[in-house]
Scaffold this motif. Structure first.
Motif, PDB file in Angstrom:
ATOM      1  N   ILE A 172      -2.592  -5.598  -1.312  1.00 39.04           N
ATOM      2  CA  ILE A 172      -3.446  -4.848  -2.227  1.00 39.04           C
ATOM      3  C   ILE A 172      -2.918  -4.997  -3.648  1.00 39.04           C
ATOM      4  CG2 ILE A 172      -4.219  -2.510  -2.851  1.00 39.04           C
ATOM      5  CD1 ILE A 172      -5.485  -3.827  -0.309  1.00 39.04           C
ATOM      6  N   ILE A 173      -3.825  -5.285  -4.582  1.00 43.09           N
ATOM      7  CA  ILE A 173      -3.425  -5.435  -5.985  1.00 43.09           C
ATOM      8  C   ILE A 173      -3.091  -4.050  -6.553  1.00 43.09           C
ATOM      9  CG2 ILE A 173      -4.210  -6.097  -8.288  1.00 43.09           C
ATOM     10  CD1 ILE A 173      -6.069  -8.148  -6.902  1.00 43.09           C
ATOM     11  N   LEU A 218     -14.138  -9.782   4.686  1.00 43.93           N
ATOM     12  CA  LEU A 218     -13.595  -8.595   4.015  1.00 43.93           C
ATOM     13  C   LEU A 218     -14.320  -8.376   2.685  1.00 43.93           C
ATOM     14  CD1 LEU A 218      -9.764  -9.435   4.428  1.00 43.93           C
ATOM     15  CD2 LEU A 218     -11.069  -7.853   5.845  1.00 43.93           C
ATOM     16  N   LEU A 220     -13.140  -5.958  -0.029  1.00 43.83           N
ATOM     17  CA  LEU A 220     -11.950  -6.304  -0.821  1.00 43.83           C
ATOM     18  C   LEU A 220     -12.164  -7.572  -1.636  1.00 43.83           C
ATOM     19  CD1 LEU A 220      -9.221  -5.688   1.925  1.00 43.83           C
ATOM     20  CD2 LEU A 220      -9.671  -4.242  -0.059  1.00 43.83           C
ATOM     21  N   ALA A 236      -7.760  -7.243  -3.626  1.00 35.93           N
ATOM     22  CA  ALA A 236      -6.638  -7.669  -2.798  1.00 35.93           C
ATOM     23  C   ALA A 236      -6.354  -9.149  -3.051  1.00 35.93           C
ATOM     24  CB  ALA A 236      -6.954  -7.438  -1.324  1.00 35.93           C
ATOM     25  N   ILE A 260       0.813  -1.216   0.000  1.00 37.89           N
ATOM     26  CA  ILE A 260       0.000   0.000   0.000  1.00 37.89           C
ATOM     27  C   ILE A 260       0.850   1.270   0.000  1.00 37.89           C
ATOM     28  CG2 ILE A 260      -2.002  -1.063   1.127  1.00 37.89           C
ATOM     29  CD1 ILE A 260      -1.114   0.389   3.723  1.00 37.89           C
ATOM     30  N   LEU A 267      -4.163  -7.390   7.988  1.00 39.34           N
ATOM     31  CA  LEU A 267      -4.310  -6.368   6.952  1.00 39.34           C
ATOM     32  C   LEU A 267      -3.072  -5.483   6.959  1.00 39.34           C
ATOM     33  CD1 LEU A 267      -8.075  -5.476   7.483  1.00 39.34           C
ATOM     34  CD2 LEU A 267      -7.063  -6.781   5.607  1.00 39.34           C
ATOM     35  N   PRO A 268      -2.777  -4.812   5.834  1.00 35.08           N
ATOM     36  CA  PRO A 268      -1.604  -3.936   5.790  1.00 35.08           C
ATOM     37  C   PRO A 268      -1.672  -2.880   6.902  1.00 35.08           C
ATOM     38  CG  PRO A 268      -2.566  -4.179   3.601  1.00 35.08           C
ATOM     39  CD  PRO A 268      -3.516  -4.819   4.568  1.00 35.08           C
ATOM     40  N   ASP A 269      -0.642  -2.765   7.703  1.00 35.68           N
ATOM     41  CA  ASP A 269      -0.590  -1.850   8.852  1.00 35.68           C
ATOM     42  C   ASP A 269      -1.702  -2.121   9.856  1.00 35.68           C
ATOM     43  OD1 ASP A 269       1.600  -0.663   7.724  1.00 35.68           O
ATOM     44  OD2 ASP A 269       0.508   1.023   6.868  1.00 35.68           O
ATOM     45  N   GLY A 270      -2.199  -3.334   9.937  1.00 34.84           N
ATOM     46  CA  GLY A 270      -3.222  -3.718  10.896  1.00 34.84           C
ATOM     47  C   GLY A 270      -4.611  -3.425  10.364  1.00 34.84           C
ATOM     48  N   PRO A 271      -5.656  -3.850  11.027  1.00 29.31           N
ATOM     49  CA  PRO A 271      -5.675  -4.656  12.247  1.00 29.31           C
ATOM     50  C   PRO A 271      -5.556  -6.157  11.961  1.00 29.31           C
ATOM     51  CG  PRO A 271      -7.899  -4.149  11.592  1.00 29.31           C
ATOM     52  CD  PRO A 271      -6.989  -3.494  10.579  1.00 29.31           C
ATOM     53  N   VAL A 272      -5.597  -6.939  13.042  1.00 33.25           N
ATOM     54  CA  VAL A 272      -5.628  -8.394  12.941  1.00 33.25           C
ATOM     55  C   VAL A 272      -7.060  -8.845  13.249  1.00 33.25           C
ATOM     56  CG1 VAL A 272      -4.683 -10.551  13.844  1.00 33.25           C
ATOM     57  CG2 VAL A 272      -3.236  -8.511  13.701  1.00 33.25           C
ATOM     58  N   ILE A 273      -7.602  -9.658  12.373  1.00 34.37           N
ATOM     59  CA  ILE A 273      -8.995 -10.085  12.535  1.00 34.37           C
ATOM     60  C   ILE A 273      -9.048 -11.586  12.764  1.00 34.37           C
ATOM     61  CG2 ILE A 273     -11.255 -10.230  11.413  1.00 34.37           C
ATOM     62  CD1 ILE A 273     -10.370  -7.809   9.690  1.00 34.37           C
TER      63      ILE A 273
END
Lengths: 126, 353
Positions: free
Chosen positions: B345-346, B293, B296, B310, B121, B263-269
């Protein structure tokens, strides 16, 4: 963004024609997932072994908090000093990672609407 | 790696060859790291040309397990005697080049993959250059931000955190931790020794007692075994673990699969991930991602954003959407039992990672 009738679930390598727009959409989506969960969940503290029992043992805790914050809250309520041993577990079974969020733990392990946090002065199921 | 028989006993050596292969591939995965001492903290008289240490480290290993060899290198090559005497490895901590704190209890593969997706990203990175470059880490020698690191930097604290993750995974799979607590102390220690020594056989000798099996029948017939019972069984209900059936340790009979999304730079799910959907069909990676998600990974091409924005990587590998979560849990989980799905992220046509 094309959503035409012939758009199918192609392998991702084939799509993303307009990459500039694409990235912005993705970044916007990421922002929504980053929003902190402001809801609260009920945590029930249960003493194990010789640990002192809390008179008040049900608390509402913001779901986006990390488990580390729960541990710190518990230490404060118990009047524990830095270095006093305290071990915490979920469902008498395991010690979660301190960076797990209350929200994640609640979703996976809540029992009858409560997240049960056991605490002990000695390692129990560590 | 002895026999590839099709016996139903839960042993790493009697699972289907493909299961053993993927477990072996996951185990043998490595990440390139460049570890550089923060130049501001380098002791006087250090050999400044040499303060970088390069290592191809196992994905299933942890930073505290690398510290002894990094320390040896610094002592032997970089520090002079006076500096070597005062260095305290209890004060060491790591940051990424961008200044993100690296956690002691994250597997190295996860640290690497989460860095890869964070780079996806950033506007400035050229995604093609990412793959060949080692992940650059900065080693600090003093003033660890203890509050944020959450754990002390010892291998023992890391082992305890690892055991906690193993038990949490066990609880998610079976609704209790009987498999883990049923291990003898020496067996539990063997899991960690296997990671420390990077010994596949030592680790799997024990891990096969807690990890679900993939049934040999499935490799021949993709539709699930005993499809009659599947339609009547809600996925979250207790699978018939008590009936002693041959498949009670099967990947498709767990309650849920231990999975986390990064996810990029958080969060964790983290969410409950049953092996089967309500209709009895296997829960695929696409099903799982579009549930959690949907912005995405739309559930279907007729829903916005109409196509995927993504891509998921597990153990450094981009995984097709039709991979089944149960299979991923049995074959591509990390050594701590968790499937870590990192979302990138694509950026443009097909060039990712």
């Amino acid at each position: 963004m094309a959503g035409g009738p012939d758009t199918r679930a192609l392998p991702t390598a084939w799509i993303a024609m307009d990459s500039g727009v694409n990235i912005q959409d993705a970044l916007d989506a990421l922002e929504t997932y980053k929003k902190k969960d402001a809801s609260k969940v009920v945590v029930r503290f249960k003493a194990v072994g010789n640990a002192p029992i809390m008179k008040q043992n049900l608390y509402k805790i913001t779901a986006s908090n990390r488990f580390q914050a729960v541990i710190q809250f518990l230490r404060k309520e118990l009047g524990w000093k830095a270095g006093d041993p305290l071990f915490t577990y979920i469902n008498l079974a395991f010690a979660p990672a301190p960076d797990d969020t209350v929200s994640n733990l609640y979703k996976s392990f809540a029992t009858e609407g409560h997240l049960i946090v056991n605490y002990s002065t000695t390692a129990a199921w560590g | 790696m002895s026999t590839y028989g099709a016996r139903p006993s839960p042993s790493a050596f009697s699972t289907p060859a493909s299961t053993t292969l993927f477990r072996r591939l996951t185990w043998e995965g490595t990440v390139p790291l460049e570890i550089r001492v923060d130049p501001k903290e380098l002791p006087a008289n250090s050999d400044r040309g040499l303060e970088c240490y390069y290592i191809q480290a196992p994905r299933v290993s942890y930073l505290p397990l690398l510290v002894p060899e990094i320390k040896k290198f610094l002592m032997d090559v970089v520090f002079d005697e006076a500096a070597a005497r005062v260095v305290k490895e209890e004060e060491w901590w790591f940051e990424s080049e961008e200044g993100n704190l690296l956690k002691w209890h994250w597997p190295l593969g996860l640290i690497y993959d989460s860095h890869t997706i964070a780079a996806s990203i950033r506007p400035t990175t050229s995604s093609s250059s990412l793959q060949s470059v080692p992940l650059r880490l900065v080693l600090h020698l003093v003033s660890p931000p203890t509050e944020k690191l959450l754990l002390s930097p010892s291998a023992e604290a890391c082992k305890q955190a690892f055991m906690g993750q193993m038990k949490e995974a066990d609880f998610i799979r079976w609704g209790n931790t009987k498999r883990m607590t049923g291990l003898r102390k020496a067996e539990q220690d063997g899991l960690w020794e296997g990671i420390k020594e990077h010994n596949f056989d030592e680790y799997w000798r024990v891990a096969s007692k807690v990890t679900p099996t993939t049934t040999p029948a499935r490799s021949q017939s993709p539709p699930l075994p005993s499809s009659t019972s599947l339609h009547t069984r809600p996925p979250s209900a207790d699978p018939q673990t008590g009936n002693g059936g041959p498949d009670r340790d099967g990947a498709y009979n767990v309650r849920n699969i231990p999975v986390r999304i990064y996810l990029p730079d958080g969060p964790v799910i983290q969410d409950v991930v049953p092996p089967l959907l309500d209709d009895g069909s296997p829960n695929s990676l696409h099903d799982f991602l579009s549930k959690n998600l949907s912005k995405l990974f739309p559930a279907s091409p007729s829903e916005p954003p109409f196509h995927e924005l993504a891509y998921p990587i597990i153990q450094g590998v981009e995984i097709p959407g039709d991979a089944e979560m149960a299979w991923l849990g049995a074959c591509m989980a990390g050594a701590d039992g968790w499937v870590n799905v990192c979302i990138g992220i694509i950026r443009d046509h097909g060039s990712r990672l």
